[in-house]
Design a protein around this motif. Structure first.
Motif, PDB file in Angstrom:
ATOM      1  N   MET A  63       0.646  -1.141  -0.075  1.00  0.00           N
ATOM      2  CA  MET A  63      -0.151  -0.114  -0.068  1.00  0.00           C
ATOM      3  C   MET A  63       0.664   1.332   0.063  1.00  0.00           C
ATOM      4  O   MET A  63       1.653   1.529   0.945  1.00  0.00           O
ATOM      5  CB  MET A  63      -0.866  -0.295   1.233  1.00  0.00           C
ATOM      6  N   ASP A  64       0.637   2.159  -0.753  1.00  0.00           N
ATOM      7  CA  ASP A  64       1.573   3.516  -1.130  1.00  0.00           C
ATOM      8  C   ASP A  64       1.021   4.369   0.012  1.00  0.00           C
ATOM      9  O   ASP A  64       0.129   4.463   0.197  1.00  0.00           O
ATOM     10  CB  ASP A  64       1.280   3.756  -2.306  1.00  0.00           C
ATOM     11  N   LYS A  65       1.834   5.067   0.494  1.00  0.00           N
ATOM     12  CA  LYS A  65       1.761   5.987   1.298  1.00  0.00           C
ATOM     13  C   LYS A  65       1.631   7.139   0.538  1.00  0.00           C
ATOM     14  O   LYS A  65       2.106   7.661  -0.486  1.00  0.00           O
ATOM     15  CB  LYS A  65       2.883   6.502   2.432  1.00  0.00           C
ATOM     16  N   LYS A  66       0.714   8.124   1.145  1.00  0.00           N
ATOM     17  CA  LYS A  66       0.269   9.557   0.269  1.00  0.00           C
ATOM     18  C   LYS A  66       0.821  10.496   0.913  1.00  0.00           C
ATOM     19  O   LYS A  66       0.924  10.574   2.099  1.00  0.00           O
ATOM     20  CB  LYS A  66      -1.222   9.569  -0.049  1.00  0.00           C
ATOM     21  N   CYS A  67       1.382  11.670   0.258  1.00  0.00           N
ATOM     22  CA  CYS A  67       1.867  12.964   0.828  1.00  0.00           C
ATOM     23  C   CYS A  67       0.777  13.502   1.478  1.00  0.00           C
ATOM     24  O   CYS A  67      -0.566  13.891   1.321  1.00  0.00           O
ATOM     25  CB  CYS A  67       2.107  13.725  -0.484  1.00  0.00           C
ATOM     26  N   THR A  68       1.066  14.059   2.752  1.00  0.00           N
ATOM     27  CA  THR A  68       0.126  14.819   3.565  1.00  0.00           C
ATOM     28  C   THR A  68      -0.223  16.133   3.283  1.00  0.00           C
ATOM     29  O   THR A  68      -1.245  16.503   3.393  1.00  0.00           O
ATOM     30  CB  THR A  68       1.189  15.211   4.993  1.00  0.00           C
ATOM     31  N   ILE A  69       0.605  16.824   2.366  1.00  0.00           N
ATOM     32  CA  ILE A  69       0.162  18.021   1.621  1.00  0.00           C
ATOM     33  C   ILE A  69      -0.637  17.993   0.540  1.00  0.00           C
ATOM     34  O   ILE A  69      -1.712  18.516   0.285  1.00  0.00           O
ATOM     35  CB  ILE A  69       1.402  18.714   1.405  1.00  0.00           C
ATOM     36  N   CYS A  70      -0.032  17.268  -0.620  1.00  0.00           N
ATOM     37  CA  CYS A  70      -0.892  17.118  -1.906  1.00  0.00           C
ATOM     38  C   CYS A  70      -1.321  15.996  -2.199  1.00  0.00           C
ATOM     39  O   CYS A  70      -2.176  15.746  -3.433  1.00  0.00           O
ATOM     40  CB  CYS A  70       0.195  17.611  -2.954  1.00  0.00           C
ATOM     41  N   GLY A  71      -1.310  15.028  -1.550  1.00  0.00           N
ATOM     42  CA  GLY A  71      -1.784  13.747  -1.884  1.00  0.00           C
ATOM     43  C   GLY A  71      -1.152  12.642  -3.018  1.00  0.00           C
ATOM     44  O   GLY A  71      -1.679  11.530  -3.197  1.00  0.00           O
ATOM     45  N   PHE A 107       9.080  10.244   1.273  1.00  0.00           N
ATOM     46  CA  PHE A 107       9.654  10.587   2.476  1.00  0.00           C
ATOM     47  C   PHE A 107       8.874  10.671   3.672  1.00  0.00           C
ATOM     48  O   PHE A 107       7.680  10.707   3.485  1.00  0.00           O
ATOM     49  CB  PHE A 107      10.501  11.909   2.520  1.00  0.00           C
ATOM     50  N   ALA A 108       9.363  10.529   5.078  1.00  0.00           N
ATOM     51  CA  ALA A 108       8.466  10.585   6.243  1.00  0.00           C
ATOM     52  C   ALA A 108       9.537  11.075   7.298  1.00  0.00           C
ATOM     53  O   ALA A 108      10.458  11.162   7.284  1.00  0.00           O
ATOM     54  CB  ALA A 108       8.060   9.121   6.599  1.00  0.00           C
ATOM     55  N   ILE A 109       8.593  11.682   8.285  1.00  0.00           N
ATOM     56  CA  ILE A 109       9.084  12.240   9.446  1.00  0.00           C
ATOM     57  C   ILE A 109       9.356  10.979  10.530  1.00  0.00           C
ATOM     58  O   ILE A 109       8.246  10.165  10.492  1.00  0.00           O
ATOM     59  CB  ILE A 109       8.508  13.233   9.985  1.00  0.00           C
ATOM     60  N   LYS A 110      10.386  10.691  10.981  1.00  0.00           N
ATOM     61  CA  LYS A 110      10.497   9.691  11.976  1.00  0.00           C
ATOM     62  C   LYS A 110       9.610   9.541  12.988  1.00  0.00           C
ATOM     63  O   LYS A 110       9.352  10.595  13.749  1.00  0.00           O
ATOM     64  CB  LYS A 110      12.011   9.514  12.379  1.00  0.00           C
ATOM     65  N   ASP A 111       9.020   8.262  13.212  1.00  0.00           N
ATOM     66  CA  ASP A 111       8.153   8.092  14.275  1.00  0.00           C
ATOM     67  C   ASP A 111       6.851   8.834  14.255  1.00  0.00           C
ATOM     68  O   ASP A 111       6.057   9.287  15.303  1.00  0.00           O
ATOM     69  CB  ASP A 111       8.721   8.350  15.710  1.00  0.00           C
ATOM     70  N   GLU A 166      10.908  19.001  -0.165  1.00  0.00           N
ATOM     71  CA  GLU A 166      11.815  20.208  -0.317  1.00  0.00           C
ATOM     72  C   GLU A 166      11.211  21.258  -0.262  1.00  0.00           C
ATOM     73  O   GLU A 166      11.930  22.414   0.521  1.00  0.00           O
ATOM     74  CB  GLU A 166      12.257  20.063  -2.018  1.00  0.00           C
ATOM     75  N   ASP A 167      10.112  21.725  -0.350  1.00  0.00           N
ATOM     76  CA  ASP A 167       9.399  23.058  -0.224  1.00  0.00           C
ATOM     77  C   ASP A 167       9.188  23.307   1.173  1.00  0.00           C
ATOM     78  O   ASP A 167       9.473  24.426   1.705  1.00  0.00           O
ATOM     79  CB  ASP A 167       8.108  23.132  -0.922  1.00  0.00           C
ATOM     80  N   SER A 168       8.982  22.154   1.968  1.00  0.00           N
ATOM     81  CA  SER A 168       8.503  22.429   3.143  1.00  0.00           C
ATOM     82  C   SER A 168       9.760  22.353   4.222  1.00  0.00           C
ATOM     83  O   SER A 168       9.861  23.054   5.229  1.00  0.00           O
ATOM     84  CB  SER A 168       7.718  21.160   3.927  1.00  0.00           C
ATOM     85  N   PHE A 169      10.751  21.659   3.740  1.00  0.00           N
ATOM     86  CA  PHE A 169      12.104  21.340   4.766  1.00  0.00           C
ATOM     87  C   PHE A 169      13.408  21.944   4.186  1.00  0.00           C
ATOM     88  O   PHE A 169      14.261  22.242   4.922  1.00  0.00           O
ATOM     89  CB  PHE A 169      12.260  19.753   4.986  1.00  0.00           C
ATOM     90  N   GLY A 170      13.271  22.089   2.928  1.00  0.00           N
ATOM     91  CA  GLY A 170      14.654  22.561   2.201  1.00  0.00           C
ATOM     92  C   GLY A 170      15.655  21.399   1.940  1.00  0.00           C
ATOM     93  O   GLY A 170      15.869  20.978   1.059  1.00  0.00           O
ATOM     94  N   ASP A 171      16.109  20.961   3.369  1.00  0.00           N
ATOM     95  CA  ASP A 171      17.130  19.977   3.408  1.00  0.00           C
ATOM     96  C   ASP A 171      16.359  18.636   3.547  1.00  0.00           C
ATOM     97  O   ASP A 171      15.876  18.216   4.969  1.00  0.00           O
ATOM     98  CB  ASP A 171      17.932  20.152   4.609  1.00  0.00           C
ATOM     99  N   ILE A 172      16.110  17.627   2.700  1.00  0.00           N
ATOM    100  CA  ILE A 172      15.501  16.504   2.932  1.00  0.00           C
ATOM    101  C   ILE A 172      16.264  15.487   3.470  1.00  0.00           C
ATOM    102  O   ILE A 172      15.510  14.341   3.912  1.00  0.00           O
ATOM    103  CB  ILE A 172      14.758  15.962   1.634  1.00  0.00           C
ATOM    104  N   LEU A 181      14.770  13.863   6.576  1.00  0.00           N
ATOM    105  CA  LEU A 181      13.677  12.963   6.307  1.00  0.00           C
ATOM    106  C   LEU A 181      14.107  11.436   6.268  1.00  0.00           C
ATOM    107  O   LEU A 181      15.315  11.145   5.758  1.00  0.00           O
ATOM    108  CB  LEU A 181      12.672  13.360   5.333  1.00  0.00           C
ATOM    109  N   ILE A 182      13.180  10.447   6.417  1.00  0.00           N
ATOM    110  CA  ILE A 182      13.628   9.144   6.200  1.00  0.00           C
ATOM    111  C   ILE A 182      12.863   8.988   4.831  1.00  0.00           C
ATOM    112  O   ILE A 182      11.709   9.064   4.547  1.00  0.00           O
ATOM    113  CB  ILE A 182      12.938   8.159   7.259  1.00  0.00           C
ATOM    114  N   LYS A 183      13.561   8.169   3.838  1.00  0.00           N
ATOM    115  CA  LYS A 183      13.413   7.508   2.679  1.00  0.00           C
ATOM    116  C   LYS A 183      12.179   6.530   3.066  1.00  0.00           C
ATOM    117  O   LYS A 183      12.465   5.589   3.885  1.00  0.00           O
ATOM    118  CB  LYS A 183      14.268   7.201   1.755  1.00  0.00           C
TER     119      LYS A 183
END
Length: 60
Positions: free
Chosen positions: A1-9, A14-18, A29-35, A38-40
């Motif tokens: 099952m694919d995960k969907k982007c929290t912002i655009c769907g 990528f994900a934020i750990k935990d 990239e838009d939200s964090f600048g330095d990806i 984040l966790i792949k």
């Protein structure tokens, strides 16, 4: 099952750990600048699979 982007769907890469916060590459990239902070998602899935496989082997 694919995960969907929290912002655009879109499909997340990528994900934020935990957390359950997932991002596509563009939104990350838009939200964090330095990806690199984040966790792949594919790396996270590989770690989970290795953990499950190890548990299965331990119980055999």
């Amino acid at each position: 099952m694919d995960k969907k982007c929290t912002i655009c769907g879109e499909k997340a890469k990528f994900a934020i750990k935990d957390t359950n916060d997932y991002y596509c590459e563009e939104c990350a990239e838009d939200s964090f600048g330095d990806i690199s902070v984040l966790i792949k998602i594919d790396e996270q899935a590989k770690k989970l699979k290795a953990f499950v496989d190890e548990r299965i082997e331990d119980n055999q």
